[in-house]
Design a protein around this motif. Structure first.
Motif, PDB file in Angstrom:
ATOM      1  N   ASP A 145     -36.558  25.440  37.096  1.00  0.00           N
ATOM      2  CA  ASP A 145     -35.576  24.695  36.294  1.00  0.00           C
ATOM      3  C   ASP A 145     -35.249  25.423  34.991  1.00  0.00           C
ATOM      4  OD1 ASP A 145     -35.137  22.613  38.074  1.00  0.00           O
ATOM      5  OD2 ASP A 145     -36.793  21.422  37.294  1.00  0.00           O
ATOM      6  N   PHE A 146     -35.035  26.729  35.100  1.00  0.00           N
ATOM      7  CA  PHE A 146     -34.607  27.528  33.949  1.00  0.00           C
ATOM      8  C   PHE A 146     -33.297  26.981  33.391  1.00  0.00           C
ATOM      9  CE2 PHE A 146     -32.079  31.200  32.413  1.00  0.00           C
ATOM     10  CZ  PHE A 146     -32.898  31.607  31.364  1.00  0.00           C
ATOM     11  N   ILE A 147     -33.223  26.832  32.067  1.00  0.00           N
ATOM     12  CA  ILE A 147     -32.018  26.301  31.424  1.00  0.00           C
ATOM     13  C   ILE A 147     -31.106  27.471  31.080  1.00  0.00           C
ATOM     14  CG2 ILE A 147     -31.101  25.000  29.478  1.00  0.00           C
ATOM     15  CD1 ILE A 147     -33.767  23.497  29.379  1.00  0.00           C
ATOM     16  N   ALA A 148     -29.985  27.563  31.781  1.00  0.00           N
ATOM     17  CA  ALA A 148     -29.057  28.679  31.628  1.00  0.00           C
ATOM     18  C   ALA A 148     -27.797  28.226  30.896  1.00  0.00           C
ATOM     19  CB  ALA A 148     -28.683  29.230  33.001  1.00  0.00           C
ATOM     20  N   ALA A 149     -27.178  29.181  30.195  1.00  0.00           N
ATOM     21  CA  ALA A 149     -25.888  28.951  29.541  1.00  0.00           C
ATOM     22  C   ALA A 149     -24.907  29.963  30.113  1.00  0.00           C
ATOM     23  CB  ALA A 149     -26.019  29.101  28.031  1.00  0.00           C
ATOM     24  N   ASP A 150     -24.123  29.544  31.107  1.00  0.00           N
ATOM     25  CA  ASP A 150     -23.256  30.464  31.842  1.00  0.00           C
ATOM     26  C   ASP A 150     -21.786  30.125  31.625  1.00  0.00           C
ATOM     27  OD1 ASP A 150     -25.406  31.824  32.983  1.00  0.00           O
ATOM     28  OD2 ASP A 150     -25.489  30.462  34.707  1.00  0.00           O
ATOM     29  N   ARG A 151     -20.974  31.164  31.537  1.00  0.00           N
ATOM     30  CA  ARG A 151     -19.522  30.966  31.574  1.00  0.00           C
ATOM     31  C   ARG A 151     -19.090  30.609  32.994  1.00  0.00           C
ATOM     32  NH1 ARG A 151     -16.581  36.064  29.068  1.00  0.00           N
ATOM     33  NH2 ARG A 151     -14.848  34.903  29.981  1.00  0.00           N
ATOM     34  N   ASP A 152     -18.059  29.785  33.108  1.00  0.00           N
ATOM     35  CA  ASP A 152     -17.571  29.413  34.440  1.00  0.00           C
ATOM     36  C   ASP A 152     -16.238  30.065  34.782  1.00  0.00           C
ATOM     37  OD1 ASP A 152     -15.688  28.010  32.965  1.00  0.00           O
ATOM     38  OD2 ASP A 152     -16.354  26.021  33.599  1.00  0.00           O
ATOM     39  N   GLY A 153     -15.757  30.948  33.908  1.00  0.00           N
ATOM     40  CA  GLY A 153     -14.526  31.675  34.193  1.00  0.00           C
ATOM     41  C   GLY A 153     -13.261  30.973  33.761  1.00  0.00           C
ATOM     42  N   THR A 154     -13.367  29.765  33.222  1.00  0.00           N
ATOM     43  CA  THR A 154     -12.200  29.031  32.750  1.00  0.00           C
ATOM     44  C   THR A 154     -12.253  28.911  31.226  1.00  0.00           C
ATOM     45  OG1 THR A 154     -13.252  26.858  32.927  1.00  0.00           O
ATOM     46  CG2 THR A 154     -12.161  27.720  34.896  1.00  0.00           C
ATOM     47  N   THR A 155     -11.163  28.413  30.656  1.00  0.00           N
ATOM     48  CA  THR A 155     -11.083  28.248  29.210  1.00  0.00           C
ATOM     49  C   THR A 155     -10.607  26.837  28.868  1.00  0.00           C
ATOM     50  OG1 THR A 155      -8.809  29.085  29.122  1.00  0.00           O
ATOM     51  CG2 THR A 155     -10.587  30.692  28.839  1.00  0.00           C
ATOM     52  N   THR A 156     -10.882  26.437  27.651  1.00  0.00           N
ATOM     53  CA  THR A 156     -10.384  25.172  27.106  1.00  0.00           C
ATOM     54  C   THR A 156      -9.581  25.484  25.851  1.00  0.00           C
ATOM     55  OG1 THR A 156     -12.232  23.872  27.960  1.00  0.00           O
ATOM     56  CG2 THR A 156     -11.037  22.954  26.079  1.00  0.00           C
ATOM     57  N   GLU A 157      -8.391  24.917  25.755  1.00  0.00           N
ATOM     58  CA  GLU A 157      -7.544  25.160  24.589  1.00  0.00           C
ATOM     59  C   GLU A 157      -7.995  24.273  23.435  1.00  0.00           C
ATOM     60  OE1 GLU A 157      -2.919  24.662  23.168  1.00  0.00           O
ATOM     61  OE2 GLU A 157      -3.314  25.210  25.265  1.00  0.00           O
ATOM     62  N   VAL A 158      -8.279  24.886  22.296  1.00  0.00           N
ATOM     63  CA  VAL A 158      -8.653  24.166  21.077  1.00  0.00           C
ATOM     64  C   VAL A 158      -7.735  24.633  19.966  1.00  0.00           C
ATOM     65  CG1 VAL A 158     -10.485  23.688  19.417  1.00  0.00           C
ATOM     66  CG2 VAL A 158     -11.055  24.012  21.829  1.00  0.00           C
ATOM     67  N   GLU A 159      -6.814  23.775  19.550  1.00  0.00           N
ATOM     68  CA  GLU A 159      -5.866  24.078  18.481  1.00  0.00           C
ATOM     69  C   GLU A 159      -5.114  25.379  18.749  1.00  0.00           C
ATOM     70  OE1 GLU A 159      -8.091  24.046  14.882  1.00  0.00           O
ATOM     71  OE2 GLU A 159      -8.700  21.958  15.094  1.00  0.00           O
ATOM     72  N   GLY A 160      -4.676  25.556  19.984  1.00  0.00           N
ATOM     73  CA  GLY A 160      -3.899  26.723  20.354  1.00  0.00           C
ATOM     74  C   GLY A 160      -4.711  27.950  20.700  1.00  0.00           C
ATOM     75  N   GLU A 161      -6.029  27.869  20.622  1.00  0.00           N
ATOM     76  CA  GLU A 161      -6.894  29.004  20.945  1.00  0.00           C
ATOM     77  C   GLU A 161      -7.654  28.718  22.231  1.00  0.00           C
ATOM     78  OE1 GLU A 161     -10.591  31.581  18.979  1.00  0.00           O
ATOM     79  OE2 GLU A 161      -9.815  29.794  17.973  1.00  0.00           O
ATOM     80  N   ASP A 162      -7.641  29.685  23.166  1.00  0.00           N
ATOM     81  CA  ASP A 162      -8.372  29.535  24.422  1.00  0.00           C
ATOM     82  C   ASP A 162      -9.827  29.936  24.214  1.00  0.00           C
ATOM     83  OD1 ASP A 162      -6.204  28.639  25.874  1.00  0.00           O
ATOM     84  OD2 ASP A 162      -5.563  30.671  26.421  1.00  0.00           O
ATOM     85  N   MET A 163     -10.736  28.981  24.431  1.00  0.00           N
ATOM     86  CA  MET A 163     -12.162  29.242  24.295  1.00  0.00           C
ATOM     87  C   MET A 163     -12.830  29.256  25.658  1.00  0.00           C
ATOM     88  SD  MET A 163     -13.400  27.158  20.921  1.00  0.00           S
ATOM     89  CE  MET A 163     -12.698  27.539  19.312  1.00  0.00           C
ATOM     90  N   ASN A 164     -13.732  30.217  25.859  1.00  0.00           N
ATOM     91  CA  ASN A 164     -14.448  30.324  27.130  1.00  0.00           C
ATOM     92  C   ASN A 164     -15.366  29.120  27.317  1.00  0.00           C
ATOM     93  OD1 ASN A 164     -13.465  32.962  27.904  1.00  0.00           O
ATOM     94  ND2 ASN A 164     -14.768  33.803  26.286  1.00  0.00           N
ATOM     95  N   ASN A 165     -15.308  28.530  28.488  1.00  0.00           N
ATOM     96  CA  ASN A 165     -16.200  27.414  28.801  1.00  0.00           C
ATOM     97  C   ASN A 165     -17.603  27.932  29.116  1.00  0.00           C
ATOM     98  OD1 ASN A 165     -14.291  25.381  28.489  1.00  0.00           O
ATOM     99  ND2 ASN A 165     -13.605  25.515  30.621  1.00  0.00           N
ATOM    100  N   VAL A 166     -18.605  27.371  28.444  1.00  0.00           N
ATOM    101  CA  VAL A 166     -20.004  27.694  28.673  1.00  0.00           C
ATOM    102  C   VAL A 166     -20.728  26.402  29.027  1.00  0.00           C
ATOM    103  CG1 VAL A 166     -22.150  28.522  27.650  1.00  0.00           C
ATOM    104  CG2 VAL A 166     -20.002  29.698  27.148  1.00  0.00           C
ATOM    105  N   ASN A 167     -21.332  26.360  30.212  1.00  0.00           N
ATOM    106  CA  ASN A 167     -21.999  25.158  30.697  1.00  0.00           C
ATOM    107  C   ASN A 167     -23.508  25.385  30.777  1.00  0.00           C
ATOM    108  OD1 ASN A 167     -19.499  23.752  31.227  1.00  0.00           O
ATOM    109  ND2 ASN A 167     -19.258  25.093  33.007  1.00  0.00           N
ATOM    110  N   PHE A 168     -24.251  24.409  30.298  1.00  0.00           N
ATOM    111  CA  PHE A 168     -25.709  24.449  30.421  1.00  0.00           C
ATOM    112  C   PHE A 168     -26.110  23.781  31.728  1.00  0.00           C
ATOM    113  CE2 PHE A 168     -24.990  24.778  25.856  1.00  0.00           C
ATOM    114  CZ  PHE A 168     -25.854  25.801  25.505  1.00  0.00           C
ATOM    115  N   SER A 169     -26.920  24.493  32.513  1.00  0.00           N
ATOM    116  CA  SER A 169     -27.367  23.965  33.801  1.00  0.00           C
ATOM    117  C   SER A 169     -28.769  24.505  34.080  1.00  0.00           C
ATOM    118  CB  SER A 169     -26.400  24.371  34.917  1.00  0.00           C
ATOM    119  OG  SER A 169     -26.315  25.784  35.010  1.00  0.00           O
ATOM    120  N   GLN A 170     -29.380  24.030  35.167  1.00  0.00           N
ATOM    121  CA  GLN A 170     -30.736  24.438  35.509  1.00  0.00           C
ATOM    122  C   GLN A 170     -30.807  24.996  36.922  1.00  0.00           C
ATOM    123  OE1 GLN A 170     -32.871  20.662  34.171  1.00  0.00           O
ATOM    124  NE2 GLN A 170     -34.182  22.234  33.245  1.00  0.00           N
TER     125      GLN A 170
END
Length: 655
Positions: free
Chosen positions: A484-509
């Motif tokens: 159950d290692f806790i990883a912080a991985d990008r999923d290849g998509t982005t979320t727009e925040v105030e006109g800036e595309d930010m890489n999505n990082v999801n914590f999973s095990q």
């Protein structure tokens, strides 16, 4: 402001009219080793992966944040974003690496993002102790991967050597025009000692390699000071200290980019340490330690610095323990104790959803035992802990445990073999559980998982050491399976925040494995006049992968090596060292390949003694070949280079 600080430091130096016997170092840092050993041991570095970083190595390696100071050592790497850095131990970072100050907890928010510095001034460090392997038994489940213990001399744990002393340190680096200085002073009357420290550092943007350009937004400033009072009669001691740090630094990025970040952390810490001898059949010492620390910083990001964000982290800690005498013939000594920690952490403003205001409290019982059998020595220990995380909308409780063991045998003179097994659990931190928002400085939109469970490590290691005067060799290999290692991985998509595309990082095990090999050693191959000529080598190989598909884990450090030659005698110390970081092609989800790079460094130190003065002059040349390099662990490596060629001059004086 810097000018005033330097003037004040000089004034303090010349206003203190004290004398001391000539010493190699008037400030002897306290022996507060953090190994599985119950008390300090002279063979600290012979224990499973341990490193003691001190002396001239500390002087020439001082960097703005702790991670950069240690990253060339075997088994150690560093996260980073320009000026900010935090140690990684054997591929594991953030809440898995415990940062200590004189054996007590310290607080900041560096575990929640590599844009944050470790809240301690490197100018005041005397020693750094590193244990590579679980340091959870004495210090909590966030020592899952290891411990970095920063030592300064404010509390006089070891009996003072002289009654009065002063130490000053001044340096200049050509990269960024960096100026730095520090002062330490001590006065003892009978069994009481007062110690004072102060420092200042200021630098413009650092120089890039193979060009006349500077790294954008990489200026920095830091100032700190402290005072400590100790009663020490040689058998018992009780000490208090107060210290304060203020800093301002930028997170690098390209000129004209919207996301240009500046931060100004402040930190106040109060420490209490005591140890008393007991005339008791069963127990021989009682120890009590407490820490109160407050940290906060304002963070301005975006075009025109239009995002105003505040992070805070407050700590309250109490630890008490009893050293006991031998219980059975083979049991040489032992320790039992209780540990309480409380962290109050959060972010206000545009990143409140990234680090939700969370109170984390823990209670723990621990025990350590040492055994000496005819055939081998054995250290074993265990810890049970309750960890509770609570915010305004949710509360989570965990019960991590730990067991650690080390077996060692001297097979013949100067040759020792050792091995160990550790079972260690870690509770998720506040960001891993509750994050659901942007982290502007890293250009990431981070999402946690409140259903996470503890991660569990099963770590095996074996090694060999040879130590005979100037000749030594150490080899260690390890296999660390994490359930159950806790990883912080990008999923290849982005979320727009105030006109800036930010890489999505999801914590999973998921289940993961870390495996590696570390080799280091030196050999004195010649002696000319009174000079010893010594060769040295270090190799650090590491692989981290997800078990289900053998794919790489995110942000695993590069394999590295170095070799060099040293020429030393009683007064001179010269080193020429070649470092190489290999290509990183085995990479995590949506990471990019990082090319390898090399570095050639040189340093020369001359120790001196004149009347009541002693000290040394030091010259260092870093990246002599002016090679362009990038860190695989740099979150903006496309825009941020490692520093180019630089020269440093330093004078250290003891009086």
């Amino acid at each position: 402001m810097i000018k005033n600080i330097l003037i004040l430091s000089v004034a303090i130096f010349f206003s203190i009219t004290v004398k001391a016997d000539k010493l190699e170092s008037i400030f002897i840092a306290p022996d507060v080793f953090v190994t599985s050993k119950i008390k300090p041991t002279k063979d600290f570095e012979a224990e499973r992966g341990n490193i003691l970083f001190e002396g001239h190595e500390i002087e020439k390696g001082r960097k703005y944040s702790i991670g950069d100071m240690l990253k060339d050592l075997p088994g150690i790497s560093s996260t980073g974003l320009g000026n900010a850095s935090r140690p990684i131990i054997r591929g594991m970072a953030n809440s898995r690496v415990k940062i200590l100050q004189n054996g007590g907890s310290t607080t900041d928010v560096s575990e929640f993002g590599e844009d944050h510095i470790v809240g301690y001034d490197p100018m005041l460090i005397d020693k750094i102790e590193i244990i590579k392997g679980p340091g959870t038994l004495l210090y909590g489940n966030n020592g899952f991967a290891g411990v970095v213990n920063i030592i300064n001399p404010l509390i006089d744990i070891d009996k003072r050597l002289v009654d009065e002393n002063v130490e000053t340190n001044f340096g200049y680096s050509t990269s960024g025009g960096e100026l730095k200085g520090s002062l330490k002073a001590g006065l003892s009357i009978e069994n009481f000692t007062v110690r004072l420290t102060g420092s200042g550092l200021s630098s413009g943007p650092y120089d890039l390699a193979n060009t006349s350009n500077k790294q954008a937004n990489s200026s920095k400033f830091m100032a700190s000071g402290g005072v400590g009072l100790t009663y020490n009669d040689g058998e018992n001691y009780i000490g208090f200290s107060l210290d304060k740090l203020e800093a301002v630094y930028g997170n690098p990025g390209p000129e004209g980019e919207e996301n240009m970040t500046s931060l100004n952390p402040t930190k106040n810490t109060a420490n209490f340490q005591s140890s008393f001898s007991l005339n008791n059949t069963y127990f021989n010492r009682f120890n009590l330690q407490g820490t109160v620390s407050e940290y906060n910083h304002s963070e301005r990001t975006g075009d025109g610095n239009n995002h105003n964000i505040n992070f805070f982290s407050d700590l309250y800690e109490i630890k008490t323990s009893l050293n006991h005498n031998s219980i059975i013939d083979e049991n040489s000594e032992g320790l039992i104790g209780f540990h309480f920690q409380n962290y109050d952490q959060g972010a206000l403003g545009q990143e409140e959803s990234h680090l939700v205001h969370t109170r984390t409290s823990s209670f723990a019982l621990f025990a350590l035992e040492s055994f000496e059998f005819d055939f081998f020595d054995l250290d074993v220990g265990g810890r049970v802990e309750s960890v509770n995380l609570k915010n305004t909308s949710m509360e989570k409780g965990f019960f991590p445990g730990a067991f650690s063991s080390t077996i060692k045998r001297e097979i013949f003179s100067n040759n020792t073999v050792f091995g160990g097994f550790d079972f260690t659990e870690r509770a998720p931190n506040a960001v891993e559980l509750f994050a659901n928002g942007p982290h502007h400085a890293l250009e990431q939109f981070e999402v946690g998982d409140s259903n996470m469970d503890v991660e569990t490590s099963y770590n095996f290691s074996i090694g060999y050491t040879y130590n005979d005067g100037l000749d030594n060799l150490k080899i260690e290999t390890y296999y660390n399976y994490i359930d159950d290692f806790i990883a912080a991985d990008r999923d290849g998509t982005t979320t727009e925040v105030e006109g800036e595309d930010m890489n999505n990082v999801n914590f999973s095990q998921y289940n993961a494995t870390f495996t590696g090999l570390e080799l280091s050693g030196q050999y004195a191959f010649a002696k000319i006049a009174d000079f010893d000529i010594i060769s040295n080598i270090m190799i650090d190989f590491l692989k981290g992968y997800r078990n289900s598909n053998d794919k790489a884990l995110s942000r695993i450090p590069q394999t590295k090596m170095n070799f060099g030659v040293k020429v030393i005698n009683d007064d001179w110390d010269a080193n020429l060292e070649y470092y190489h970081y290999f290509d990183k092609e085995f990479i995590g989800p949506f990471q990019t390949r990082t090319g390898g790079h090399s570095r050639l460094d040189f340093d020369l130190t001359r120790d001196f003694n004149y009347s009541d003065l002693s000290g040394h002059l030091m010259f260092t040349a870093s990246n002599l070949l002016d090679v362009v390099g990038r860190s695989h662990l740099e979150s903006k490596k496309a825009h941020v280079q490692l520093p180019g060629r630089s020269f440093m001059f330093m004078l250290k004086v003891f009086y």
